[in-house]
Design a protein around this motif. Structure first.
Motif, PDB file in Angstrom:
ATOM      1  N   ALA A 202       0.456  63.496   7.918  1.00 58.84           N
ATOM      2  CA  ALA A 202       0.067  62.538   6.664  1.00 58.84           C
ATOM      3  C   ALA A 202       1.648  61.665   7.332  1.00 58.84           C
ATOM      4  CB  ALA A 202       0.947  62.528   5.162  1.00 58.84           C
ATOM      5  N   LEU A 203       1.646  60.409   7.184  1.00 59.68           N
ATOM      6  CA  LEU A 203       2.666  59.741   7.859  1.00 59.68           C
ATOM      7  C   LEU A 203       3.696  58.614   6.217  1.00 59.68           C
ATOM      8  CD1 LEU A 203       0.603  57.557  10.890  1.00 59.68           C
ATOM      9  CD2 LEU A 203       2.280  60.114  10.938  1.00 59.68           C
ATOM     10  N   ALA A 204       4.467  58.507   6.555  1.00 58.85           N
ATOM     11  CA  ALA A 204       5.650  57.834   5.824  1.00 58.85           C
ATOM     12  C   ALA A 204       5.724  56.184   6.393  1.00 58.85           C
ATOM     13  CB  ALA A 204       6.439  58.511   4.862  1.00 58.85           C
ATOM     14  N   PRO A 205       4.922  54.842   7.148  1.00 63.35           N
ATOM     15  CA  PRO A 205       5.884  54.658   7.803  1.00 63.35           C
ATOM     16  C   PRO A 205       6.549  53.116   7.379  1.00 63.35           C
ATOM     17  CG  PRO A 205       3.436  53.751   6.164  1.00 63.35           C
ATOM     18  CD  PRO A 205       3.194  55.148   6.191  1.00 63.35           C
ATOM     19  N   GLU A 206       6.772  52.960   7.789  1.00 60.07           N
ATOM     20  CA  GLU A 206       8.078  51.408   7.911  1.00 60.07           C
ATOM     21  C   GLU A 206       7.017  50.158   8.796  1.00 60.07           C
ATOM     22  OE1 GLU A 206      11.796  52.689   8.801  1.00 60.07           O
ATOM     23  OE2 GLU A 206      12.404  53.196   7.268  1.00 60.07           O
ATOM     24  N   LEU A 207       7.960  49.067   7.742  1.00 56.67           N
ATOM     25  CA  LEU A 207       7.138  47.513   8.570  1.00 56.67           C
ATOM     26  C   LEU A 207       8.510  47.086   9.031  1.00 56.67           C
ATOM     27  CD1 LEU A 207       4.491  45.403   9.571  1.00 56.67           C
ATOM     28  CD2 LEU A 207       5.017  44.994   6.931  1.00 56.67           C
ATOM     29  N   ALA A 208       7.751  46.211  10.404  1.00 55.63           N
ATOM     30  CA  ALA A 208       9.437  44.668  10.785  1.00 55.63           C
ATOM     31  C   ALA A 208       8.213  43.725  11.040  1.00 55.63           C
ATOM     32  CB  ALA A 208      10.127  45.832  11.400  1.00 55.63           C
ATOM     33  N   VAL A 209       8.554  42.806  10.513  1.00 53.91           N
ATOM     34  CA  VAL A 209       7.698  41.641  10.738  1.00 53.91           C
ATOM     35  C   VAL A 209       8.423  40.504  11.214  1.00 53.91           C
ATOM     36  CG1 VAL A 209       6.527  39.633   9.997  1.00 53.91           C
ATOM     37  CG2 VAL A 209       6.638  41.733   8.423  1.00 53.91           C
ATOM     38  N   ARG A 210       7.936  39.996  12.773  1.00 54.39           N
ATOM     39  CA  ARG A 210       9.201  39.241  13.622  1.00 54.39           C
ATOM     40  C   ARG A 210       8.120  37.255  13.487  1.00 54.39           C
ATOM     41  NH1 ARG A 210       9.794  36.870  18.127  1.00 54.39           N
ATOM     42  NH2 ARG A 210      12.030  36.504  19.245  1.00 54.39           N
ATOM     43  N   ALA A 211       8.837  36.477  13.663  1.00 50.18           N
ATOM     44  CA  ALA A 211       7.882  35.605  13.456  1.00 50.18           C
ATOM     45  C   ALA A 211       8.693  34.392  14.338  1.00 50.18           C
ATOM     46  CB  ALA A 211       7.726  34.377  11.832  1.00 50.18           C
ATOM     47  N   GLU A 212       7.895  33.340  14.762  1.00 53.04           N
ATOM     48  CA  GLU A 212       8.464  32.365  15.993  1.00 53.04           C
ATOM     49  C   GLU A 212       7.819  31.103  15.933  1.00 53.04           C
ATOM     50  OE1 GLU A 212      11.130  31.350  19.066  1.00 53.04           O
ATOM     51  OE2 GLU A 212      10.584  33.556  18.375  1.00 53.04           O
ATOM     52  N   GLY A 213       7.978  30.209  15.417  1.00 55.70           N
ATOM     53  CA  GLY A 213       8.059  29.028  15.291  1.00 55.70           C
ATOM     54  C   GLY A 213       7.645  28.430  16.267  1.00 55.70           C
ATOM     55  N   ARG A 214       6.786  26.703  16.314  1.00 57.93           N
ATOM     56  CA  ARG A 214       7.102  25.765  17.266  1.00 57.93           C
ATOM     57  C   ARG A 214       8.272  25.400  18.053  1.00 57.93           C
ATOM     58  NH1 ARG A 214       1.767  23.529  17.868  1.00 57.93           N
ATOM     59  NH2 ARG A 214       2.782  23.022  19.525  1.00 57.93           N
ATOM     60  N   PHE A 215       9.441  25.015  16.735  1.00 57.82           N
ATOM     61  CA  PHE A 215      11.176  25.193  17.220  1.00 57.82           C
ATOM     62  C   PHE A 215      12.096  26.040  16.892  1.00 57.82           C
ATOM     63  CE2 PHE A 215       8.394  21.772  15.064  1.00 57.82           C
ATOM     64  CZ  PHE A 215       8.528  21.071  15.735  1.00 57.82           C
ATOM     65  N   GLY A 216      11.323  27.621  17.187  1.00 57.39           N
ATOM     66  CA  GLY A 216      12.613  28.182  17.402  1.00 57.39           C
ATOM     67  C   GLY A 216      12.354  30.163  16.430  1.00 57.39           C
ATOM     68  N   GLU A 217      12.442  30.149  16.862  1.00 53.39           N
ATOM     69  CA  GLU A 217      12.447  31.568  15.558  1.00 53.39           C
ATOM     70  C   GLU A 217      13.006  31.460  13.924  1.00 53.39           C
ATOM     71  OE1 GLU A 217      13.492  36.508  15.382  1.00 53.39           O
ATOM     72  OE2 GLU A 217      14.822  34.622  16.758  1.00 53.39           O
ATOM     73  N   VAL A 218      12.065  31.775  12.841  1.00 54.26           N
ATOM     74  CA  VAL A 218      12.347  31.755  11.440  1.00 54.26           C
ATOM     75  C   VAL A 218      12.420  32.932  10.890  1.00 54.26           C
ATOM     76  CG1 VAL A 218      10.593  29.726  11.973  1.00 54.26           C
ATOM     77  CG2 VAL A 218       9.481  31.799  11.301  1.00 54.26           C
ATOM     78  N   PRO A 219      13.006  32.879   9.856  1.00 58.47           N
ATOM     79  CA  PRO A 219      12.791  33.932   8.850  1.00 58.47           C
ATOM     80  C   PRO A 219      11.967  35.104   9.093  1.00 58.47           C
ATOM     81  CG  PRO A 219      13.810  32.634   8.139  1.00 58.47           C
ATOM     82  CD  PRO A 219      12.924  31.822   8.964  1.00 58.47           C
TER      83      PRO A 219
END
Length: 331
Positions: A202-219
């Protein structure tokens, strides 16, 4: 004053009658009994059973049934498989229902649990009964976690106590993240994705989200716990709020999921984020434009076909049919 006094007394009487009328309904919702792991020593109660052994082992533990009511209770006991529902919740297999085809490594452990002759137990009023049970691990059982539960039932009320069962052998922690999609944009954006436990624990997962827009990184979103215990062999479909999403941009999204002992899993998706209603209007406009273009193309083809067709020859008069000849002969 006398009228006011009379109305006040009437209101109090009505409230009292309503309270008396509602009391039996509230009491009827309470089963009047509980089921929990037995404790052999003073201290906090155990929230679940934890049993571990090798394939072929026979493990033992005890279930406590407490009847707090003033009448005897007749409880039926059984073992059951525990599993994840599609949205990640933990559930217990209903009586008489087999494990699903996709249950994977963790399927079938409920059938290893036996209460012997004590499958039906009568508990007198204001009494606690301690009932032993065994878990017989098959000799060919795969190593890893096998989620299960012990279930007590009476008159439609059911109480399940989780059994964490681990069979000795190599433990494999592995997971993947799949089917990433984004719904909405801006502060109302939601990321949808699926997690699959491809290991045997059994697993207790963690999630991270990275986003890159047309004009650079977004939150995006920093690493944080996912509110689900992912059982072996299970797939769950989850959603993640994304309040930092831009209202208008094309974004390359990367989801990274980690769990203790497992290699990080990543999934990527490229999505257009448009203000509310823009996507629908843009889609309708493109559909209308496509319809007009198709109609114009058909019209041009029809005109070209009409000009290229050779003129038909003039119709000739049909020759008259010959009249039958009258010879005047008779017989």
């Amino acid at each position: 004053m006398r009228v006011l006094h009379t109305l006040t007394r009437l209101g109090v009487a009505l409230l009292a009658a309503a309270a008396l009328h509602g009391a039996p309904a509230a009491a009827a919702d309470e089963p009047g009994w509980t089921a929990e792991p037995a404790t052999g020593r003073p201290g906090p109660p155990r929230p679940y059973f934890y049993l571990a052994g090798a394939a072929g082992a026979v493990l033992e533990d005890h279930l406590t049934l407490a009847n707090a009511g003033d009448r005897e209770r007749t409880l039926t006991l059984r073992g059951a498989d525990a599993y994840n529902t599609p949205d990640g919740a933990l559930a217990v297999r209903p009586a008489g229902q087999g494990a699903p085809a996709a249950a994977g490594v963790g399927a079938g452990a409920g059938s290893w649990i036996s209460f012997g002759a004590a499958t039906t137990v009568k508990v007198p009023p204001r009494t606690r009964a301690v009932v032993p049970f065994t878990v017989t691990v098959p000799p060919a059982a795969a190593p890893g976690d096998h989620p299960a539960a012990v279930v007590a039932t009476e008159a439609g009320h059911e109480s399940a106590v989780r059994v964490h069962l681990r069979v000795g052998g190599p433990a494999l922690a592995a997971l993947t993240v799949e089917d990433v999609a984004v719904h909405g944009s801006g502060a109302s954006a939601v990321i949808r994705y699926a997690l699959v436990n491809r290991g045997n624990v059994a697993l207790a997962p963690e999630l991270a989200v990275r986003a890159e827009g047309r004009f650079g990184e977004v939150p995006g979103r920093g690493a944080h716990a996912v509110p689900v215990e992912l059982l072996p062999g299970r797939r769950v479909e989850l959603s993640e709020p994304w309040p930092g999403a831009p209202a208008l941009d094309r974004v390359a999204l990367t989801l990274t999921v980690t769990a203790p002992g497992a290699a990080p899993a990543t999934a990527r998706a490229s999505v257009w984020l448009l203000p509310g209603g823009t996507a629908a209007r843009l889609g309708a406009g493109l559909l209308a434009l496509g319809t007009l273009a198709t109609a114009a193309l058909l019209l041009v083809r029809t005109r070209r076909t009409g000009r290229a067709r050779p003129p038909e020859p003039p119709a000739t008069a049909a020759a008259p049919a010959p009249e039958p000849e009258l010879t005047g002969a008779s017989r």
